[in-house]
Design a protein around this motif. Structure first.
Motif, PDB file in Angstrom:
ATOM      1  N   GLU A   1       0.801  -1.230   0.000  1.00 31.59           N
ATOM      2  CA  GLU A   1       0.000   0.000   0.000  1.00 31.59           C
ATOM      3  C   GLU A   1       0.830   1.275   0.000  1.00 31.59           C
ATOM      4  O   GLU A   1       0.309   2.358  -0.250  1.00 31.59           O
ATOM      5  N   HIS A   2       2.094   1.157   0.375  1.00 34.86           N
ATOM      6  CA  HIS A   2       2.922   2.376   0.479  1.00 34.86           C
ATOM      7  C   HIS A   2       4.194   2.227  -0.356  1.00 34.86           C
ATOM      8  O   HIS A   2       5.229   1.786   0.170  1.00 34.86           O
ATOM      9  N   PRO A   3       4.142   2.599  -1.629  1.00 34.75           N
ATOM     10  CA  PRO A   3       5.319   2.467  -2.493  1.00 34.75           C
ATOM     11  C   PRO A   3       6.549   3.181  -1.934  1.00 34.75           C
ATOM     12  O   PRO A   3       7.684   2.765  -2.184  1.00 34.75           O
ATOM     13  N   SER A   4       6.312   4.233  -1.130  1.00 35.96           N
ATOM     14  CA  SER A   4       7.468   4.962  -0.592  1.00 35.96           C
ATOM     15  C   SER A   4       8.262   4.109   0.395  1.00 35.96           C
ATOM     16  O   SER A   4       9.450   4.362   0.632  1.00 35.96           O
ATOM     17  N   LEU A   5       7.621   3.084   0.968  1.00 38.68           N
ATOM     18  CA  LEU A   5       8.366   2.159   1.841  1.00 38.68           C
ATOM     19  C   LEU A   5       9.224   1.232   0.981  1.00 38.68           C
ATOM     20  O   LEU A   5      10.333   0.867   1.362  1.00 38.68           O
ATOM     21  N   CYS A   6       8.676   0.868  -0.197  1.00 36.88           N
ATOM     22  CA  CYS A   6       9.458   0.008  -1.125  1.00 36.88           C
ATOM     23  C   CYS A   6      10.640   0.785  -1.692  1.00 36.88           C
ATOM     24  O   CYS A   6      11.748   0.262  -1.796  1.00 36.88           O
ATOM     25  N   SER A   7      10.394   2.047  -2.022  1.00 36.33           N
ATOM     26  CA  SER A   7      11.464   2.821  -2.665  1.00 36.33           C
ATOM     27  C   SER A   7      12.519   3.269  -1.659  1.00 36.33           C
ATOM     28  O   SER A   7      13.594   3.723  -2.048  1.00 36.33           O
ATOM     29  N   GLY A   8      12.192   3.186  -0.384  1.00 35.02           N
ATOM     30  CA  GLY A   8      13.162   3.576   0.642  1.00 35.02           C
ATOM     31  C   GLY A   8      13.029   5.033   1.060  1.00 35.02           C
ATOM     32  O   GLY A   8      13.795   5.508   1.895  1.00 35.02           O
ATOM     33  N   GLU A   9      12.032   5.759   0.467  1.00 36.56           N
ATOM     34  CA  GLU A   9      11.876   7.180   0.858  1.00 36.56           C
ATOM     35  C   GLU A   9      11.336   7.321   2.278  1.00 36.56           C
ATOM     36  O   GLU A   9      11.595   8.292   2.967  1.00 36.56           O
ATOM     37  N   GLN A  10      10.484   6.378   2.671  1.00 36.29           N
ATOM     38  CA  GLN A  10       9.957   6.401   4.055  1.00 36.29           C
ATOM     39  C   GLN A  10      10.534   5.190   4.792  1.00 36.29           C
ATOM     40  O   GLN A  10      10.960   4.217   4.161  1.00 36.29           O
ATOM     41  N   SER A  11      10.470   5.285   6.107  1.00 37.47           N
ATOM     42  CA  SER A  11      11.068   4.213   6.923  1.00 37.47           C
ATOM     43  C   SER A  11      10.009   3.467   7.713  1.00 37.47           C
ATOM     44  O   SER A  11       8.925   3.995   7.989  1.00 37.47           O
ATOM     45  N   LEU A  12      10.379   2.262   8.104  1.00 36.43           N
ATOM     46  CA  LEU A  12       9.501   1.464   8.969  1.00 36.43           C
ATOM     47  C   LEU A  12      10.279   1.082  10.230  1.00 36.43           C
ATOM     48  O   LEU A  12      11.424   0.633  10.143  1.00 36.43           O
ATOM     49  N   PHE A  13       9.639   1.292  11.383  1.00 34.56           N
ATOM     50  CA  PHE A  13      10.251   0.953  12.671  1.00 34.56           C
ATOM     51  C   PHE A  13       9.490  -0.221  13.277  1.00 34.56           C
ATOM     52  O   PHE A  13       8.258  -0.176  13.361  1.00 34.56           O
ATOM     53  N   LEU A  14      10.230  -1.227  13.700  1.00 29.29           N
ATOM     54  CA  LEU A  14       9.610  -2.356  14.394  1.00 29.29           C
ATOM     55  C   LEU A  14       9.986  -2.248  15.870  1.00 29.29           C
ATOM     56  O   LEU A  14      11.168  -2.258  16.222  1.00 29.29           O
ATOM     57  N   ALA A  15       8.953  -2.126  16.734  1.00 26.59           N
ATOM     58  CA  ALA A  15       9.202  -1.966  18.174  1.00 26.59           C
ATOM     59  C   ALA A  15       8.831  -3.249  18.910  1.00 26.59           C
ATOM     60  O   ALA A  15       7.670  -3.668  18.882  1.00 26.59           O
TER      61      ALA A  15
ATOM     62  N   ARG B   1      24.738  -5.225  15.666  1.00 27.71           N
ATOM     63  CA  ARG B   1      24.885  -4.327  14.513  1.00 27.71           C
ATOM     64  C   ARG B   1      23.673  -4.364  13.590  1.00 27.71           C
ATOM     65  O   ARG B   1      23.634  -3.679  12.578  1.00 27.71           O
ATOM     66  N   ARG B   2      22.697  -5.201  13.915  1.00 25.79           N
ATOM     67  CA  ARG B   2      21.551  -5.334  13.001  1.00 25.79           C
ATOM     68  C   ARG B   2      20.282  -4.690  13.559  1.00 25.79           C
ATOM     69  O   ARG B   2      19.222  -4.760  12.938  1.00 25.79           O
ATOM     70  N   VAL B   3      20.375  -4.101  14.755  1.00 24.12           N
ATOM     71  CA  VAL B   3      19.222  -3.360  15.279  1.00 24.12           C
ATOM     72  C   VAL B   3      19.604  -1.881  15.352  1.00 24.12           C
ATOM     73  O   VAL B   3      20.782  -1.548  15.518  1.00 24.12           O
ATOM     74  N   LEU B   4      18.591  -1.026  15.215  1.00 27.41           N
ATOM     75  CA  LEU B   4      18.876   0.412  15.227  1.00 27.41           C
ATOM     76  C   LEU B   4      19.167   0.909  16.631  1.00 27.41           C
ATOM     77  O   LEU B   4      20.052   1.731  16.857  1.00 27.41           O
ATOM     78  N   ALA B   5      18.374   0.416  17.585  1.00 31.73           N
ATOM     79  CA  ALA B   5      18.535   0.915  18.952  1.00 31.73           C
ATOM     80  C   ALA B   5      18.117  -0.157  19.945  1.00 31.73           C
ATOM     81  O   ALA B   5      17.270  -1.000  19.665  1.00 31.73           O
ATOM     82  N   ARG B   6      18.772  -0.105  21.116  1.00 37.34           N
ATOM     83  CA  ARG B   6      18.430  -0.997  22.227  1.00 37.34           C
ATOM     84  C   ARG B   6      18.212  -0.127  23.453  1.00 37.34           C
ATOM     85  O   ARG B   6      18.960   0.830  23.668  1.00 37.34           O
ATOM     86  N   LEU B   7      17.218  -0.515  24.251  1.00 36.13           N
ATOM     87  CA  LEU B   7      17.008   0.189  25.511  1.00 36.13           C
ATOM     88  C   LEU B   7      17.357  -0.753  26.658  1.00 36.13           C
ATOM     89  O   LEU B   7      16.839  -1.876  26.708  1.00 36.13           O
TER      90      LEU B   7
ATOM     91  N   GLY C   1      17.038   4.745  36.060  1.00 35.30           N
ATOM     92  CA  GLY C   1      17.517   5.384  34.842  1.00 35.30           C
ATOM     93  C   GLY C   1      17.602   4.356  33.727  1.00 35.30           C
ATOM     94  O   GLY C   1      17.231   3.188  33.912  1.00 35.30           O
ATOM     95  N   ALA C   2      18.079   4.807  32.571  1.00 31.51           N
ATOM     96  CA  ALA C   2      18.121   3.916  31.404  1.00 31.51           C
ATOM     97  C   ALA C   2      19.116   4.448  30.389  1.00 31.51           C
ATOM     98  O   ALA C   2      19.545   5.607  30.464  1.00 31.51           O
ATOM     99  N   VAL C   3      19.483   3.575  29.452  1.00 32.97           N
ATOM    100  CA  VAL C   3      20.375   4.010  28.392  1.00 32.97           C
ATOM    101  C   VAL C   3      19.814   3.549  27.049  1.00 32.97           C
ATOM    102  O   VAL C   3      19.297   2.434  26.935  1.00 32.97           O
ATOM    103  N   VAL C   4      19.922   4.425  26.042  1.00 32.56           N
ATOM    104  CA  VAL C   4      19.605   4.025  24.676  1.00 32.56           C
ATOM    105  C   VAL C   4      20.926   3.871  23.948  1.00 32.56           C
ATOM    106  O   VAL C   4      21.762   4.778  23.945  1.00 32.56           O
ATOM    107  N   LEU C   5      21.115   2.677  23.361  1.00 31.10           N
ATOM    108  CA  LEU C   5      22.335   2.387  22.595  1.00 31.10           C
ATOM    109  C   LEU C   5      21.983   2.516  21.130  1.00 31.10           C
ATOM    110  O   LEU C   5      21.069   1.838  20.643  1.00 31.10           O
ATOM    111  N   THR C   6      22.670   3.391  20.426  1.00 30.38           N
ATOM    112  CA  THR C   6      22.327   3.598  19.023  1.00 30.38           C
ATOM    113  C   THR C   6      23.497   4.278  18.306  1.00 30.38           C
ATOM    114  O   THR C   6      24.585   4.392  18.866  1.00 30.38           O
TER     115      THR C   6
END
Ligand SMILES: Cc1ncc(COP(=O)(O)O)c(C=O)c1O
Length: 453
Positions: free
Chosen positions: A163-177, A235-241, A252-257
């Motif tokens: 449904e979203h060609p911009s996700l295929c083309s790479g113009e928009q991003s998808l985040f998996l949480a 190295r294959r995830v964007l961020a870890r909490l 407290g907490a740390v974001v690794l990215t």
């Protein structure tokens, strides 16, 4: 027109009637109960060793009180040093401290996804992630998928790509949480398969995985580095909490990215910018917990610990914790089977009803990993919890809206400092309670039959 006071009181009364009103428990009433409910998984909050290390470091630290302001105003040396240490320890490009895991999730998800991007999240994701993306600029692109289901995730991703060609083309991003260990269910995410799926479906590199390791920190992976490290996915995830308030007995907490994400959050994450940063004493306490994880020993974890005077590394504590989990489950499964307890009275959820052979959603190595969080499903969580309390055990009832309707439970959280006898006692008490319910039901049924005759 009702006044504000009337509206608020009526909302609370409605919760009272539905038995979902939240209250703080009386601190005194929890004393002397065996702890089966806190997130102090490694029992470090009662470790004399951690306490001694903390007090020692406090003594020699140049600053111990407060921090003086927002991280952007007073850039504390201690904060800097801890971030550098954590980036190295977790094998991450950079680290950014937040005052809590809640703030970190809100900060990350409110600012990183951009307008037009999509966020896909496991239906059991923590409330803080919801609060984050709700205040983000992603408006119509937020989607849940069935808990831990690779099929559901795959179908959703394919649909979004169609449904979203911009996700295929790479113009928009998808985040998996996702979370690595889910706090209410004690389930482990099939992280490797999820990462592979994202990489396959988003070959242009515009699919990003973000993993909340709040409950896995200290428990899994080499030196307690978490599930991402255990699976070699750093190295294959964007961020870890990673949060410090659970197994690490701090807060407290740390974001690794990466550097770009870190810089962006420093500029746009409101939960970081507009708040006073962690106090120095807090930073020192976290530093001491990482000393233990890295190479230290946790002496005499608790006075009731079976091997007092022994020196246990944090790894040994984690192993002991997971062994206790296996022992508890083995005892409970046996007892449930012996007494044929009906599932509506007391049961284990499907992922742990039997020791799993081959789960389709988890890699074989993960499906056999015990977890310190064990949900005991029951339609009467409050009476069961009250019964346990009388027997000297504190395991809390969890009901809707914290868990989905029909999935009420007593959640058991185990700790390295629990003894084998304690966990056996817990399993036996739960089944004893269930047997009393069965007998009570049989009695009332026979009374009804007799009164009809
Ligand atoms: C999965 C998860 N993420 C984040 C948080 C928030 O962490 P903190 O307690 O440090 O605010 C929690 C806390 O319960 C949690 O369970």
């Amino acid at each position: 027109m009702p006044t504000l006071e009337e509206k608020l009181a009526s909302a609370l009364n409605a919760r009272e009637k539905r038995q979902i009103r939240r209250r703080l428990s009386d601190p005194k009433s929890d004393e002397d109960l065996v702890d089966f409910h806190t997130n102090d998984y490694l029992s470090l909050s009662t470790s004399p060793d951690l306490r001694a290390r903390f007090l020692n470091k406090l003594h020699s630290a140049p600053s111990v009180l407060g921090s003086g302001g927002s991280r952007l105003l007073v850039n504390g040396e201690a904060h800097h040093a801890l971030e550098a240490r954590l980036a190295k320890f977790f094998n991450a490009p950079t680290a950014l401290l937040f005052n809590s895991g809640f703030d970190a999730n809100v900060g990350f998800f409110s600012c990183i996804p951009q307008p037009g991007d999509a966020v896909v999240y496991d239906e059991y994701i923590h409330a803080s992630v919801h609060d984050g993306f709700r205040s983000s600029r992603v408006k119509n692109g937020i989607f849940a998928f069935e808990h831990n289901s690779l099929n559901a995730l795959g179908e959703l991703l394919l649909l979004l790509l169609k449904e979203h060609p911009s996700l295929c083309s790479g113009e928009q991003s998808l985040f998996l949480a996702v979370e690595s260990l889910y706090s209410m269910d004690g389930t482990l995410a099939p992280l490797t398969q999820m990462v592979e799926m994202i990489e396959t479906l988003f070959p242009k590199g515009n699919g990003y995985v973000v993993v909340d390791e709040a409950h896995a920190t200290g428990v899994y992976g080499p030196q307690g580095k978490g599930l991402v490290a255990l699976l070699g996915l750093e190295r294959r995830v964007l961020a870890r909490l990673h949060t410090f308030g659970k197994a690490l007995a701090g807060s407290g907490a740390v974001v690794l990215t990466n550097t770009l994400m870190r810089d962006y959050m420093l500029n746009y994450a409101r939960s970081l910018i507009y708040t006073t940063s962690l106090g120095y004493a807090n930073v020192i306490s976290v530093d001491c917990s990482f000393d233990l994880l890295e190479d230290g020993t946790a002496k005499k974890v608790c006075q009731f610990f079976c091997c007092t005077n022994s020196m246990l590394t944090s790894r040994q504590l984690a192993t002991r914790l997971l062994d206790l989990s296996t022992h508890f489950l083995d005892t409970l499964r046996t007892q449930l089977a012996i007494y044929s307890i009906p599932t509506h009275i007391l049961s284990l959820p499907p992922h742990i009803t039997t020791p799993p052979p081959d789960s389709p959603t988890l890699s074989p190595s993960l499906s056999h990993l015990p977890t310190p969080i064990i949900p005991i499903l029951t339609s009467q969580p409050r009476p069961l919890s009250a019964y346990l309390r009388v027997k000297g055990m504190n395991a809390r009832p969890i009901t809707w809206p914290t868990v989905p309707k029909g999935k009420d439970r007593v959640r058991v959280c185990l700790h390295a400092g629990n003894t084998s006898e304690e966990v056996e006692g817990l399993a036996l008490a739960m089944v004893q309670w269930a047997r009393e319910q069965v007998r009570g039901n049989e009695k009332s049924e026979s009374t009804t039959v007799q009164s009809k005759l």
